[in-house]
Design an enzyme around this catalytic site. Structure first.
Site, mmCIF file in Angstrom:
data_model
loop_
_atom_site.group_PDB
_atom_site.id
_atom_site.type_symbol
_atom_site.label_atom_id
_atom_site.label_comp_id
_atom_site.label_asym_id
_atom_site.label_seq_id
_atom_site.Cartn_x
_atom_site.Cartn_y
_atom_site.Cartn_z
ATOM 1 N N TYR A 64 35.820 38.578 52.185
ATOM 2 C CA TYR A 64 36.799 39.732 51.814
ATOM 3 C C TYR A 64 37.720 40.287 52.952
ATOM 4 O O TYR A 64 38.970 40.267 53.034
ATOM 5 C CB TYR A 64 35.966 40.744 51.313
ATOM 6 N N LEU A 106 46.715 44.510 43.375
ATOM 7 C CA LEU A 106 45.308 45.255 43.416
ATOM 8 C C LEU A 106 44.332 43.967 43.309
ATOM 9 O O LEU A 106 43.077 44.326 43.325
ATOM 10 C CB LEU A 106 45.135 46.415 42.654
ATOM 11 N N THR A 166 36.239 40.580 37.505
ATOM 12 C CA THR A 166 35.374 41.723 37.655
ATOM 13 C C THR A 166 36.221 43.120 36.842
ATOM 14 O O THR A 166 35.445 44.294 36.699
ATOM 15 C CB THR A 166 35.363 42.229 39.211
ATOM 16 N N GLY A 167 37.291 42.937 36.478
ATOM 17 C CA GLY A 167 37.841 43.926 35.500
ATOM 18 C C GLY A 167 37.260 43.858 34.195
ATOM 19 O O GLY A 167 36.631 43.012 33.689
ATOM 20 N N THR A 194 41.890 34.686 46.327
ATOM 21 C CA THR A 194 42.515 35.548 45.543
ATOM 22 C C THR A 194 43.387 36.532 46.512
ATOM 23 O O THR A 194 44.656 36.588 46.173
ATOM 24 C CB THR A 194 41.500 36.515 44.981
#
Ligand code: UDP
Length: 327
Positions: free
Chosen positions: A149, A77, A39-40, A96
């Site tokens: 999440y 992060l 996603t980065g 993750t």
């Protein structure tokens, strides 16, 4: 520089991570940015990659991380953070946070580094109290769309706590509330980015549910300041500490503010509320104020004034963009 400290930022090519890299470089650190680029985006760190004090490693932290040389601080992060993205591959999202965090904790043990976990207001789930302080234990669905999440981040907090107990590691946990600003991903389906893009394109703003649900939005600069203050606290301060801006708004108010600021003629359209969408979210930031001496500097109005131009500059690209919407 002999006394230059090395910091690792996982998720360093993301929205928050890239701002953190900027901040650490500006204060004189050598920065190692680790990002899977799931996603980065390299665009977020394009201005840093040629610097001698910046290194980019494309790696998924689900794989063990081995690096030569000393490391002082690790800022963890890495994780898709918007509901539209973290639900795409929920098993990977969960891993993750859990396996990824464990890998970074192991690296911290190897290096004798301090390590900070970017946790989240999502650990409170759909809160049954209207202002969330750190001692509220949350109202989280273990088997809903957001669980990968929420539960992954909760388990990561536990791992940080257990590594501190077991190995004497210096660990820090911050719980990040909704944050916005330049470099937010255009297509990650968040309220702030969706509404700005829709308003600039003259499309209807997609409000989910009645729009009466609330969020408290924090400008990215305030958030990065809080993260760095937390890392600098004495070793005995572990957190968790909430980071955010307690200025609470309904989503409808946010949409109307963005319409007014963009001078858009778009209208609001109402779609279904996503499953398990929290009704109210507002941080109690007493601990951040007392321990970190952090006070948000930007109102939502001021922060939006600094964010809208970022999206406006991308305007030609917006024509091709399909906003991820549909509650
Ligand atoms: N939301 C909305 N329209 C959108 C995107 C989001 O009404 O196009 C709502 C969403 O349902 C939630 C709030 O805005 O109630 C904040 O959503 P976001 O994805 O920004 O953050 P999170 O849900 O993680 O707090």
């Amino acid at each position: 520089m002999a006394d230059q400290q090395t910091s690792i930022v996982t998720g360093g090519a993301g929205f928050l991570g890239s701002h953190l890299c900027d901040h650490l470089i500006a204060r004189g650190d050598r920065v190692i940015c680790i990002d899977s680029l799931i996603t980065g985006s390299l665009k977020n760190i394009a201005h840093l990659v040629d610097r001698p004090d910046f290194e980019f490693i494309q790696q998924d932290i689900i794989q063990p991380v081995h690096l030569p040389g000393p490391v002082h601080d690790i800022f963890n992060l890495a994780c898709p953070a918007s509901p539209a993205k973290y639900t795409l591959d929920p098993v990977h999202t969960f891993n993750t946070s859990v396996i990824g965090s464990q890998n970074m904790l192991n690296l911290a043990v190897d290096k004798g580094a301090r390590i900070l976990q970017a946790s989240t207001s999502e650990v409170y789930g759909d809160p049954s109290v209207s202002v969330q302080s750190e001692d509220y234990r949350g109202n989280v669905n273990t088997v809903g769309p957001r669980s990968c999440y929420d539960e992954g981040k909760r388990a990561a907090e536990t791992l940080f706590h257990d590594f501190r107990q077991r190995y004497g590691l210096v660990t820090k946990i911050v719980r990040i509330f909704n944050t916005y600003g330049p470099r937010m991903s255009l297509d990650d389906g968040r309220a702030v980015s969706n509404f700005i893009v829709q308003a600039l394109k003259g499309e209807d703003l997609t409000v989910y549910g009645t729009g009466e649900q609330t969020r408290s939005f924090c400008f990215v600069e305030d958030l990065i300041h809080g993260i760095c203050r937390m890392m600098e606290t004495p070793d005995n301060i572990a957190g968790p500490i909430n980071l955010g801006n307690p200025e609470e708004h309904t989503i409808k108010e946010l949409a109307e503010m963005i319409l007014q600021k963009t001078h858009s003629t778009s209208k609001l359209t109402y779609l279904d509320l996503p499953v398990d969408d929290p009704l109210r979210r507002k941080p109690d930031i007493t601990l951040a104020r007392e321990i970190l001496q952090c006070e948000p500097q930007y109102t939502l109005s001021e922060g939006l004034d600094l964010t809208i131009p970022y999206f406006r500059n991308l305007l030609p690209g917006l024509d091709k963009l399909r906003v991820v919407a549909g509650g």
